[in-house]
Design a protein around this motif. Structure first.
Motif, PDB file in Angstrom:
ATOM      1  N   UNK A 232      37.260  55.301  37.904  1.00  0.00           N
ATOM      2  CA  UNK A 232      36.805  55.639  39.011  1.00  0.00           C
ATOM      3  C   UNK A 232      38.182  55.713  40.081  1.00  0.00           C
ATOM      4  N   UNK A 233      38.748  54.515  40.160  1.00  0.00           N
ATOM      5  CA  UNK A 233      40.035  54.578  40.850  1.00  0.00           C
ATOM      6  C   UNK A 233      41.066  55.748  40.576  1.00  0.00           C
ATOM      7  N   UNK A 234      41.070  56.077  39.217  1.00  0.00           N
ATOM      8  CA  UNK A 234      42.020  57.464  38.723  1.00  0.00           C
ATOM      9  C   UNK A 234      41.373  58.594  39.536  1.00  0.00           C
ATOM     10  N   UNK A 235      40.029  58.860  39.649  1.00  0.00           N
ATOM     11  CA  UNK A 235      39.483  59.843  40.185  1.00  0.00           C
ATOM     12  C   UNK A 235      39.909  59.972  41.779  1.00  0.00           C
ATOM     13  N   UNK A 236      40.391  59.053  42.259  1.00  0.00           N
ATOM     14  CA  UNK A 236      40.790  59.049  43.768  1.00  0.00           C
ATOM     15  C   UNK A 236      42.169  59.211  43.854  1.00  0.00           C
ATOM     16  N   UNK A 237      42.974  59.139  42.731  1.00  0.00           N
ATOM     17  CA  UNK A 237      44.349  59.131  42.589  1.00  0.00           C
ATOM     18  C   UNK A 237      45.054  57.428  43.132  1.00  0.00           C
ATOM     19  N   UNK A 238      44.331  56.703  42.696  1.00  0.00           N
ATOM     20  CA  UNK A 238      44.663  55.408  42.883  1.00  0.00           C
ATOM     21  C   UNK A 238      45.421  54.431  42.012  1.00  0.00           C
ATOM     22  N   UNK A 239      45.998  53.373  42.381  1.00  0.00           N
ATOM     23  CA  UNK A 239      46.231  52.327  41.306  1.00  0.00           C
ATOM     24  C   UNK A 239      45.278  51.229  41.435  1.00  0.00           C
ATOM     25  N   UNK A 240      45.060  50.757  40.187  1.00  0.00           N
ATOM     26  CA  UNK A 240      43.928  49.628  40.286  1.00  0.00           C
ATOM     27  C   UNK A 240      44.485  48.549  40.638  1.00  0.00           C
ATOM     28  N   UNK A 241      43.711  47.612  41.605  1.00  0.00           N
ATOM     29  CA  UNK A 241      44.332  46.222  41.826  1.00  0.00           C
ATOM     30  C   UNK A 241      43.181  45.196  41.549  1.00  0.00           C
ATOM     31  N   UNK A 242      43.127  44.143  42.433  1.00  0.00           N
ATOM     32  CA  UNK A 242      42.259  43.018  42.170  1.00  0.00           C
ATOM     33  C   UNK A 242      40.845  43.364  42.049  1.00  0.00           C
ATOM     34  N   UNK A 243      40.028  42.741  40.821  1.00  0.00           N
ATOM     35  CA  UNK A 243      38.634  43.116  40.633  1.00  0.00           C
ATOM     36  C   UNK A 243      37.828  41.769  40.547  1.00  0.00           C
ATOM     37  N   UNK A 244      36.452  41.776  40.642  1.00  0.00           N
ATOM     38  CA  UNK A 244      35.584  40.846  40.665  1.00  0.00           C
ATOM     39  C   UNK A 244      34.636  41.199  39.601  1.00  0.00           C
ATOM     40  N   UNK A 245      34.235  40.180  38.824  1.00  0.00           N
ATOM     41  CA  UNK A 245      33.400  40.236  37.450  1.00  0.00           C
ATOM     42  C   UNK A 245      32.118  39.144  37.803  1.00  0.00           C
ATOM     43  N   UNK A 246      31.024  40.091  37.694  1.00  0.00           N
ATOM     44  CA  UNK A 246      29.579  39.588  37.638  1.00  0.00           C
ATOM     45  C   UNK A 246      28.791  39.521  36.137  1.00  0.00           C
ATOM     46  N   UNK A 247      28.820  38.340  35.711  1.00  0.00           N
ATOM     47  CA  UNK A 247      28.129  38.176  34.213  1.00  0.00           C
ATOM     48  C   UNK A 247      26.662  37.851  34.500  1.00  0.00           C
ATOM     49  N   UNK A 248      25.840  38.345  33.732  1.00  0.00           N
ATOM     50  CA  UNK A 248      24.556  38.028  33.503  1.00  0.00           C
ATOM     51  C   UNK A 248      24.196  38.132  32.098  1.00  0.00           C
ATOM     52  N   UNK A 249      23.608  36.901  31.637  1.00  0.00           N
ATOM     53  CA  UNK A 249      23.230  36.858  30.050  1.00  0.00           C
ATOM     54  C   UNK A 249      22.283  35.852  29.803  1.00  0.00           C
ATOM     55  N   UNK A 250      21.611  35.988  28.734  1.00  0.00           N
ATOM     56  CA  UNK A 250      20.433  34.876  28.226  1.00  0.00           C
ATOM     57  C   UNK A 250      21.549  33.675  27.804  1.00  0.00           C
ATOM     58  N   UNK A 251      20.595  32.685  27.791  1.00  0.00           N
ATOM     59  CA  UNK A 251      21.271  31.295  27.148  1.00  0.00           C
ATOM     60  C   UNK A 251      21.685  31.498  25.638  1.00  0.00           C
ATOM     61  N   UNK A 252      21.215  32.611  24.908  1.00  0.00           N
ATOM     62  CA  UNK A 252      21.533  32.561  23.731  1.00  0.00           C
ATOM     63  C   UNK A 252      22.602  33.613  23.359  1.00  0.00           C
ATOM     64  N   UNK A 253      23.482  33.873  24.394  1.00  0.00           N
ATOM     65  CA  UNK A 253      24.596  34.886  23.973  1.00  0.00           C
ATOM     66  C   UNK A 253      25.345  34.003  23.538  1.00  0.00           C
ATOM     67  N   UNK A 254      25.886  34.703  22.393  1.00  0.00           N
ATOM     68  CA  UNK A 254      27.169  34.014  21.175  1.00  0.00           C
ATOM     69  C   UNK A 254      28.554  33.780  22.134  1.00  0.00           C
ATOM     70  N   UNK A 255      28.924  32.762  22.060  1.00  0.00           N
ATOM     71  CA  UNK A 255      30.296  32.339  22.719  1.00  0.00           C
ATOM     72  C   UNK A 255      31.439  33.117  22.268  1.00  0.00           C
ATOM     73  N   UNK A 256      31.238  33.184  20.740  1.00  0.00           N
ATOM     74  CA  UNK A 256      32.337  33.893  20.129  1.00  0.00           C
ATOM     75  C   UNK A 256      32.408  35.503  20.566  1.00  0.00           C
ATOM     76  N   UNK A 257      31.195  36.112  20.866  1.00  0.00           N
ATOM     77  CA  UNK A 257      30.971  37.416  21.306  1.00  0.00           C
ATOM     78  C   UNK A 257      31.572  37.546  22.830  1.00  0.00           C
TER      79      UNK A 257
END
Lengths: 357, 357
Positions: free
Chosen positions: B118-143
């Protein structure tokens, strides 16, 4: 504000109502949030039509592209170099941060206010936001409209615009939403990591028992945060989301403890109400309950507390501020000690999300 | 780039693998993504410990507070006034955008690359990001570790930092993640709304059959997007996420149609492979399949195509660019017509998310 950074201590903006609200989130079809009526389900609409509705519901707080939704990215307004830009993100999940007893409008307002409270805690002014919505195909359109109305009302109140977002599908009966919110500060941002031993510890408003009402109806302390960030005596600041007992640790420098004046803990009416209903004290509720969304901050040692508190009362006559203790050298009894007896407080840590032993 | 904005047309960054990947997302316990082994589940860790792990896995791409995680907000680097700041968000949901056959590393990379595109499609250079993670308690730590490793690899490649985020709990067997990514443009950002009748339509790379491989292994066209945004002949640009047949509509001005040269559609090997397996043509796959993550752009009428294409080949000798048609006055036959026969193409619209009739 002191500007010397200290540690990499982090919190990742955690949550805490889990302790109180039942965790089972799936297969709920009650209270109008999820609908068996095909005419009131989001699945009735195509994605584009649904997004058009959401934009219409947002009304004037959703500006057009390129400064809003409608392109690959949104263009952010230019920032004058004298101001500092900040950013935060926070989520709201059905069954975790609200339950079926909450009105959709209140849930939407809570999502936006949680993020605004983070901006307040840095002394900032909120600006453009992005909204991620994830829900099952049986989500009620009427419920969603009211949820968006709650977001819109907060946006109008605090000058926030919704400039982008994303919708994604979850299994039936589920709903979660995230907001990423930008902000600007005039003063250097108020940090968590700049308190020192000898500083006094203050909190705004009253604490505890948020589950009864306030967790859905709190007021982000934007003006108070800005005033504090600009005040030379304020050394560090954060907002209370997980409860004083967990959050205060983030303000304490290494090798320090907090000496707490339990007499000065500002007990909310609802902390007393909760205490009446269970076996705990109102102080326990004030110290351990989450989602107060008040400001927790420190004032430099040597500051005359009477003068500081008088300045506060002049500026914010309707909001109480309380000195609840002092940062002291690490005490062998523990991280939190009673300022009178020097004994450890019975509540040494907050609730930990995800851990199930 | 032309800078005159046109309409409020929007897309809200939709998704399209739904057509292809089974929708059932719940109660899946296979392929190591969710674990029955208590020692390999996220529920084994407290929230703080889990976040510490994620930070450690992110390594150098997760800077410390105040410019990273660890306070109420992250402070963003100052932007010089000559540059324009942009922002986007995109999600990745298990069962919708990837399935259990995908490696965790590839899923993490896909989430970050979708946003970078999406940044590329505006001709931009990517910078800082934020990450939201939502998962069940059985998600594998290795995964999860491998998922984060995929994110980190993309961040290191494109200079992205993860400065904040949020974790939230879903019922067992579920996983979804969102990234909000900021960027900067030197040229004015390339918009979708600035194409005009008479402009020619171009696409990078090859199209179709992404489901076989490319949807997990695409290359965001950052350098190409920057070059195009700075090129005076480029009039509008976007990235292809939902398939040419749906996305192209967003580039067409009101009162226009697209005359498509089907002979020039750049067919991928996998479009031909898909056509061999089903009853459709390779052209249908190139026109309708989603998740190409190529750049779709327009070139001003009057531009000498040989000169433009030669400039492209000199700058990007390894990436094909194809002129696939022209924007014409609205044609009675439909929005997309065959440039040779002037008959409507059989594929007039893309897939609509959420609609189930």
């Amino acid at each position: 504000m002191r500007s010397r950074p200290r540690s990499n201590r982090q919190t990742f903006m955690p949550m805490s109502m889990d302790r109180i609200i039942a965790r089972s989130a799936c297969v709920c079809h009650f209270n109008g949030m999820f609908s068996q009526n095909p005419d009131d389900c989001v699945r009735k609409l195509g994605e584009n039509e649904l997004i058009e509705r959401i934009r219409a519901w947002l009304g004037p707080v959703a500006p057009p592209a390129p400064y809003g939704m409608g392109d690959d990215c949104a263009v952010l307004p230019a920032v004058t170099t004298s101001r500092q830009q900040i950013i935060t993100t926070d989520s709201l999940t059905f069954g975790q941060h609200f339950d079926a007893s909450a009105h959709a409008h209140d849930a939407g307002a809570k999502l936006m206010n949680r993020n605004i409270s983070d901006i307040a805690a840095m002394g900032g002014t909120p600006g453009p936001a992005l909204l991620n919505l994830l829900f099952g195909p049986d989500l009620s359109l009427l419920w969603l409209e009211q949820f968006i109305a709650g977001i819109r009302q907060c946006c109008e109140k605090f000058g926030v615009t919704v400039v982008g977002g994303d919708i994604s599908q979850l299994p039936p009966g589920q709903f979660t939403a995230s907001v990423t919110l930008t902000g600007l500060t005039d003063s250097p941002p108020a940090l968590r990591s700049t308190a020192e031993i000898g500083d006094t510890i203050y909190v705004t408003g009253t604490l505890g028992g948020s589950i009864l009402h306030k967790h859905l109806h709190f007021e982000p302390r934007i003006k108070e945060g800005q005033w504090l960030a600009a005040h030379e005596a304020c050394t560090a600041m954060m907002d209370l989301t997980d409860g004083l007992g967990k959050d205060l640790a983030a303000l304490l420098p290494e090798g320090s403890s907090a000496a707490i004046n339990l007499q000065n803990l500002p007990l909310s009416h609802d902390a007393r109400e909760c205490a009446r209903k269970d076996s705990h004290s109102p102080q326990m509720h004030a110290f351990c309950d989450g989602e107060d969304y008040e400001l927790l901050f420190t004032v430099a040692r040597g500051t005359q507390s009477e003068i500081f508190e008088k300045q506060w009362q002049t500026r914010f006559p309707e909001l109480k501020v309380s000195c609840i203790g002092r940062i002291v050298n690490a005490h062998p009894a523990g991280r939190y000690i009673d300022i009178e007896s020097s004994e450890a407080l019975p509540w040494q840590s907050g609730f930990e999300h995800f851990k199930q032993t």
